[in-house]
Scaffold this motif. Structure first.
Motif, PDB file in Angstrom:
ATOM      1  N   TYR A   1       0.845  -1.201   0.000  1.00 20.38           N
ATOM      2  CA  TYR A   1       0.000   0.000   0.000  1.00 20.38           C
ATOM      3  C   TYR A   1       0.882   1.254   0.000  1.00 20.38           C
TER       4      TYR A   1
ATOM      5  N   TYR B   1       1.778   6.676  -6.703  1.00 22.61           N
ATOM      6  CA  TYR B   1       0.664   7.578  -7.034  1.00 22.61           C
ATOM      7  C   TYR B   1       1.109   9.035  -6.918  1.00 22.61           C
TER       8      TYR B   1
ATOM      9  N   ARG C   1      -0.861  18.261 -17.408  1.00 20.75           N
ATOM     10  CA  ARG C   1      -2.172  18.913 -17.540  1.00 20.75           C
ATOM     11  C   ARG C   1      -1.989  20.421 -17.728  1.00 20.75           C
TER      12      ARG C   1
ATOM     13  N   PRO D   1      -6.677   6.680   2.348  1.00 21.41           N
ATOM     14  CA  PRO D   1      -5.753   7.527   1.570  1.00 21.41           C
ATOM     15  C   PRO D   1      -6.429   8.800   1.072  1.00 21.41           C
ATOM     16  N   LEU D   2      -5.667   9.885   1.124  1.00 23.07           N
ATOM     17  CA  LEU D   2      -6.179  11.144   0.581  1.00 23.07           C
ATOM     18  C   LEU D   2      -5.779  11.212  -0.889  1.00 23.07           C
ATOM     19  N   LEU D   3      -6.773  11.016  -1.741  1.00 22.99           N
ATOM     20  CA  LEU D   3      -6.482  10.968  -3.183  1.00 22.99           C
ATOM     21  C   LEU D   3      -7.202  12.117  -3.885  1.00 22.99           C
ATOM     22  N   ASP D   4      -6.692  12.435  -5.056  1.00 17.40           N
ATOM     23  CA  ASP D   4      -7.322  13.484  -5.869  1.00 17.40           C
ATOM     24  C   ASP D   4      -8.532  12.888  -6.576  1.00 17.40           C
ATOM     25  N   PHE D   5      -9.733  13.314  -6.138  1.00 16.80           N
ATOM     26  CA  PHE D   5     -10.953  12.801  -6.765  1.00 16.80           C
ATOM     27  C   PHE D   5     -11.604  13.876  -7.636  1.00 16.80           C
ATOM     28  N   GLU D   6     -10.809  14.860  -8.073  1.00 18.11           N
ATOM     29  CA  GLU D   6     -11.368  15.918  -8.918  1.00 18.11           C
ATOM     30  C   GLU D   6     -10.503  16.073 -10.167  1.00 18.11           C
ATOM     31  N   THR D   7     -10.399  15.016 -10.898  1.00 16.17           N
ATOM     32  CA  THR D   7      -9.505  15.059 -12.060  1.00 16.17           C
ATOM     33  C   THR D   7     -10.281  15.150 -13.370  1.00 16.17           C
ATOM     34  N   SER D   8     -11.628  14.920 -13.306  1.00 18.03           N
ATOM     35  CA  SER D   8     -12.350  14.814 -14.571  1.00 18.03           C
ATOM     36  C   SER D   8     -12.623  16.182 -15.221  1.00 18.03           C
ATOM     37  N   SER D   9     -12.655  17.245 -14.391  1.00 19.22           N
ATOM     38  CA  SER D   9     -12.909  18.567 -14.966  1.00 19.22           C
ATOM     39  C   SER D   9     -11.569  19.267 -15.227  1.00 19.22           C
ATOM     40  N   TRP D  10     -11.374  19.641 -16.491  1.00 20.54           N
ATOM     41  CA  TRP D  10     -10.086  20.252 -16.858  1.00 20.54           C
ATOM     42  C   TRP D  10     -10.222  21.740 -17.175  1.00 20.54           C
ATOM     43  N   GLU D  11     -11.382  22.285 -16.938  1.00 22.80           N
ATOM     44  CA  GLU D  11     -11.525  23.705 -17.295  1.00 22.80           C
ATOM     45  C   GLU D  11     -11.418  24.589 -16.066  1.00 22.80           C
TER      46      GLU D  11
END
Lengths: 270, 109
Positions: A40, A47, A58, B99-109
């Motif tokens: 993990y 990641y 990006r 885990p703290l993950l980036d869950f806002e990747t789908s919007s690119w504007e």
């Protein structure tokens, strides 16, 4: 030399197997949890790197929308999304092993691991879809579906954490009960020569603390089921369970400190 | 001399006669020893116990019981220390936080 090889092999097998069967089962459980935790942490590190690359690619693409930049952004995004899914997957594996270490009853195990398995299947499909998509827009659509599942990921994670906390408290409770039984046996052994009324009354108080703790644990067991039924957020349910378990833990800590006092009293009575 | 031997031929010691004579001598000795042993043992059994004979087993028994209690106390002390360690272990969410993950990747504007 060749005729000794089967003998050497047999001796090696014998030594290896006898070593393996000597090890207590908890060693395996601990080893597999440590391994899962390392996996993990490793995927989390990957990641982070992938996320840095993704942000760079990006921003470069948003600053200059060339085909080359778009292709770089696509690759970096795909890599980051795969790494993100792998982090969730390895996290769920570590949670499952941690839960099994607490020896949950069959229904709790099915409830929590069933939910985790559902999430892991989703992750598997997500990874397959990511590898199939060819354009940045398609990859972002797949990512959107993953992000819509955040609530479900949280629910599975916090439900498992609650079940682990409950399991650990149950193990602690069982150990306290064993220690109380040991103390009771000592008291009945010294009862022939000493007055043990005080010691017995202390034992009763320890048992009362353990009973109250068990009631709070029972409430948490019901809260764990609500993760599957209710619409309230996983974090709220986790807070509720934490309150219940904190009350239960206070009682268990009290029982342990009472046991220490009882032990000292037994020593002076002897 | 020859006549004497001829007359007392029935008394001449043969190996069988020697064994018989030995048995005749041993038998009373065995009977006597058995009787002696029987009486000595019987007397010992009847004799009142000395202070040591009476007291030492009781002390030993008491010591053993005290020793057993002491061992149980030591074992309980070890169990309690283990319990205390387990109770002070970090909570699972600290050991394995989500885990703290980036869950806002789908919007690119």
């Amino acid at each position: 030399m060749k005729k000794f090889l089967p003998i050497l092999f047999s001796v090696f097998c014998f030594v290896f197997l006898s070593f393996v069967f000597r090890l207590p089962s908890s060693t395996f459980a601990q080893t597999s949890f440590d391994q899962a935790l390392q996996d993990y942490q490793f995927t989390f590190g990957k990641y982070r790197e992938a996320h840095d690359d993704y942000k760079l690619a990006r921003n470069r693409y948003l600053a200059s929308k060339t085909l080359a930049n778009k292709q770089s952004a696509l690759e970096a995004t795909r890599e980051m999304l795969a790494a993100r899914a792998n982090v969730m997957d390895t996290y769920f594996i570590a949670l499952s092993i941690m839960l099994l270490e607490t020896k949950p009853d069959e229904s709790l195990k099915n409830l929590v691991l069933g939910k985790i398995d559902g999430r892991r299947n989703f992750i598997k499909n997500h990874l397959r879809q990511l590898s199939e998509k060819a354009t940045l827009e398609e990859v972002l659509q797949v990512s959107e579906k993953f992000e819509e599942q955040k609530g479900e990921f949280d629910s599975a994670s916090y439900q498992a954490l609650t079940a682990i906390k409950l399991g650990e408290q149950k193990l602690l409770t069982a150990k306290i009960e064993n220690a109380t039984l040991e103390a009771k046996n000592i008291i009945s052994a010294v009862a022939q020569e000493n007055d043990v009324a005080l010691l017995n009354s202390w034992v009763n108080q320890i048992e009362a603390e353990v009973d109250t703790s068990k009631k709070a644990q029972g409430e948490t067991r019901l809260t764990i089921e609500k993760f599957n039924n209710q619409r309230s957020s996983a974090k709220n349910l986790f807070s509720t369970a934490n309150r219940e378990l904190s009350e239960s833990k206070t009682k268990l800590n009290k029982a342990i400190s009472f046991l220490f006092e009882l032990l000292n009293q037994i020593k002076t009575t002897q | 001399m020859q006549n004497y031997e001829k007359d007392h031929l029935h008394l001449k010691p043969t190996p069988a006669r020697r064994h018989y004579a030995a048995l005749l001598l041993l038998l009373p000795a065995i009977v006597f020893a058995s009787l002696l042993a029987f009486f000595v043992l019987a007397k010992q059994k009847e004799a009142p116990k000395t202070f040591e004979e009476d007291f030492v087993p009781q002390v030993r028994e008491g010591t053993q019981s005290r020793w057993a209690t002491h061992s149980a106390v030591v074992s309980l002390e070890a169990s309690l220390k283990e319990l205390n360690d387990q109770a002070n272990k970090d909570e699972p969410e600290t050991r394995l936080a989500p885990p703290l993950l980036d869950f806002e990747t789908s919007s690119w504007e």
